[in-house]
Design an enzyme around this catalytic site. Structure first.
Site, PDB file in Angstrom:
ATOM      1  N   SER A   1      -6.715  -2.537   1.906  1.00  0.00           N
ATOM      2  CA  SER A   1      -7.013  -1.861   0.645  1.00  0.00           C
ATOM      3  C   SER A   1      -7.465  -2.817  -0.447  1.00  0.00           C
ATOM      4  CB  SER A   1      -5.789  -1.056   0.157  1.00  0.00           C
ATOM      5  OG  SER A   1      -5.534   0.012   1.025  1.00  0.00           O
TER       6      SER A   1
ATOM      7  N   GLY B   1      -6.852   5.654   5.230  1.00  0.00           N
ATOM      8  CA  GLY B   1      -6.343   6.545   4.205  1.00  0.00           C
ATOM      9  C   GLY B   1      -6.777   7.982   4.431  1.00  0.00           C
TER      10      GLY B   1
ATOM     11  N   ARG C   1     -11.117   3.263  11.670  1.00  0.00           N
ATOM     12  CA  ARG C   1     -12.333   3.088  10.873  1.00  0.00           C
ATOM     13  C   ARG C   1     -12.806   1.652  10.993  1.00  0.00           C
ATOM     14  NH1 ARG C   1     -10.702   3.083   5.538  1.00  0.00           N
ATOM     15  NH2 ARG C   1     -11.491   0.958   5.338  1.00  0.00           N
TER      16      ARG C   1
ATOM     17  N   ASN D   1      -9.635  -0.696  10.467  1.00  0.00           N
ATOM     18  CA  ASN D   1      -8.454  -0.094   9.860  1.00  0.00           C
ATOM     19  C   ASN D   1      -7.888   0.897  10.868  1.00  0.00           C
ATOM     20  OD1 ASN D   1      -6.659   1.537   8.314  1.00  0.00           O
ATOM     21  ND2 ASN D   1      -7.743   0.988   6.441  1.00  0.00           N
TER      22      ASN D   1
ATOM     23  N   ASP E   1     -15.382  -1.191   9.336  1.00  0.00           N
ATOM     24  CA  ASP E   1     -16.179  -1.514   8.154  1.00  0.00           C
ATOM     25  C   ASP E   1     -17.278  -2.511   8.515  1.00  0.00           C
ATOM     26  OD1 ASP E   1     -14.461   0.122   6.772  1.00  0.00           O
ATOM     27  OD2 ASP E   1     -13.238  -1.521   5.985  1.00  0.00           O
TER      28      ASP E   1
ATOM     29  N   TYR F   1      -9.594   3.891  -4.742  1.00  0.00           N
ATOM     30  CA  TYR F   1      -8.517   4.866  -4.884  1.00  0.00           C
ATOM     31  C   TYR F   1      -8.384   5.517  -6.255  1.00  0.00           C
ATOM     32  CZ  TYR F   1      -7.066   2.798  -0.496  1.00  0.00           C
ATOM     33  OH  TYR F   1      -7.035   2.343   0.796  1.00  0.00           O
TER      34      TYR F   1
ATOM     35  N   GLU G   1       0.816  -1.214   0.000  1.00  0.00           N
ATOM     36  CA  GLU G   1       0.000   0.000   0.000  1.00  0.00           C
ATOM     37  C   GLU G   1       0.855   1.273   0.000  1.00  0.00           C
ATOM     38  OE1 GLU G   1      -3.532  -0.360   2.698  1.00  0.00           O
ATOM     39  OE2 GLU G   1      -2.561  -2.240   3.238  1.00  0.00           O
TER      40      GLU G   1
ATOM     41  N   GLU H   1     -14.066  -5.521   9.442  1.00  0.00           N
ATOM     42  CA  GLU H   1     -12.684  -5.341   9.887  1.00  0.00           C
ATOM     43  C   GLU H   1     -12.481  -3.941  10.428  1.00  0.00           C
ATOM     44  OE1 GLU H   1      -9.894  -4.484   6.268  1.00  0.00           O
ATOM     45  OE2 GLU H   1     -11.338  -6.003   5.616  1.00  0.00           O
TER      46      GLU H   1
END
Length: 327
Positions: free
Chosen positions: A161, A287, A265, A283, A267, A227, A31, A281
């Site tokens: 990602s 990002g 974050r 994070n 999800d 992205y 990443e 999951e």
């Protein structure tokens, strides 16, 4: 702790309180490019508010700078493992050097980088997540898929990602999943696919930000949709009324159950048939690109990108006597 908490006042107003800040980006993980993009945005935002912030590419360069006393704290925006900054290795290094840093600590970073162990913790805490199986290297992917029941996702247990993800709906998909598993070579997560809405909830301190419902133009939210593409829709808040309150509370509960702190974050999927919310999951270094979700949610609450970066960096400052008394 409540999901409808408001933001506390800013803790400091003078950028000099932060000293000299390393914005750690890049690295050697899969990443890297996303991290560089995020890092440039964070660096620009901090400098615009007067912070003495400087870009540092990768952990070896950071270590060299810290050994020579060049920085007082680190804004970590490395993504991923294997040379990234989300798996606990960097956090342990900074703890040993007694250098304050943004994001989760050692345990939470290591745990949440591993999707399988994170799910096991959630299940032990009574939190909902889709059915899954763990695939050891070389294990029979076809047999596992048939046992779990199609459709499923197959993904590395410790990547982010949407790197190396296979979507399996038929025999052709199973062959692709076998190829992905062989190419990765490590432990894989096979997860039952939830048909419904994909949502995410940013966490900033003790505040759950408004949820975002992600509507990609394609069939699912892959690396390109995250992205590159400009046709993905982001609806914020993603839910309304009691449903919005419920998803924000669930995200906070999941974040804390995994030992997370600072910012991150979570999800979530919402099953279209039942309306059930299911955790995917965490994070711990989200990002901060033009497509990223935490800045979008913060903006919905009136927090600009510059203020968001400032608030994240504030979390590296020691607690005041008043804050310790309120804790």
């Amino acid at each position: 702790m409540s999901a409808d908490m408001t933001f506390p006042p800013l803790r400091v107003s003078d950028a000099r309180d932060f000293g000299r800040v390393a914005v750690l980006m890049g690295g050697t993980s899969s990443e890297r490019e996303v991290s560089l993009d995020s890092g440039r945005n964070v660096l620009e935002a901090l400098q615009a508010r007067g912070v003495d912030a400087h870009a540092v590419d990768g952990i070896p360069a950071l270590v060299d700078a810290l050994v020579h006393g060049q920085f007082d704290r680190v804004f970590n925006i490395l993504h991923g493992n294997r040379g990234g900054g989300e798996d606990g290795v960097l956090q342990g290094l900074l703890e040993a050097l007694e250098v304050p840093y943004t994001g989760c600590g050692v345990l939470a970073s290591a745990l949440t980088m591993d999707k399988i162990r994170t799910k096991q913790v959630w299940l032990s805490a009574g939190l909902p997540t889709p059915k899954f199986v763990r695939l050891s290297p070389g294990e029979d992917v076809r047999a596992a898929a048939l046992q779990l029941g199609l459709p499923v996702f197959v993904k590395p247990s410790s990547e982010g990602s949407s790197v190396g993800v296979a979507r399996v709906t038929d025999d052709a998909g199973i062959e692709e999943a076998i190829r992905v598993a062989r190419a990765y070579g490590g432990e894989m997560l096979m997860e039952q696919m939830v048909v419904g809405d994909e949502l995410t909830v940013g966490i900033l301190g003790d505040v759950a930000l408004p949820s975002i419902r992600i509507v990609p133009k394609g069939e699912w939210y892959d690396y390109n949709a995250k992205y590159i593409a400009d046709d993905t829709q982001y609806l914020c808040p993603g839910l309304q009324g009691d449903d919005e309150i419920a998803i924000r509370q669930l995200a906070l509960d999941a974040f804390r159950a995994a030992g997370c702190s600072s910012w991150g974050r979570v999800d979530v999927m919402r099953d279209r048939a039942s309306g059930a919310l299911l955790l995917l999951e965490v994070n711990t270094a989200p990002g901060m690109t033009s497509h990223s979700l935490v800045p979008k949610a913060a903006g919905q609450r009136g927090v600009s990108f510059q203020e968001l970066c400032w608030r994240i960096l504030e979390q590296t400052l020691p607690a005041t006597d008043e804050e310790r008394a309120d804790a």
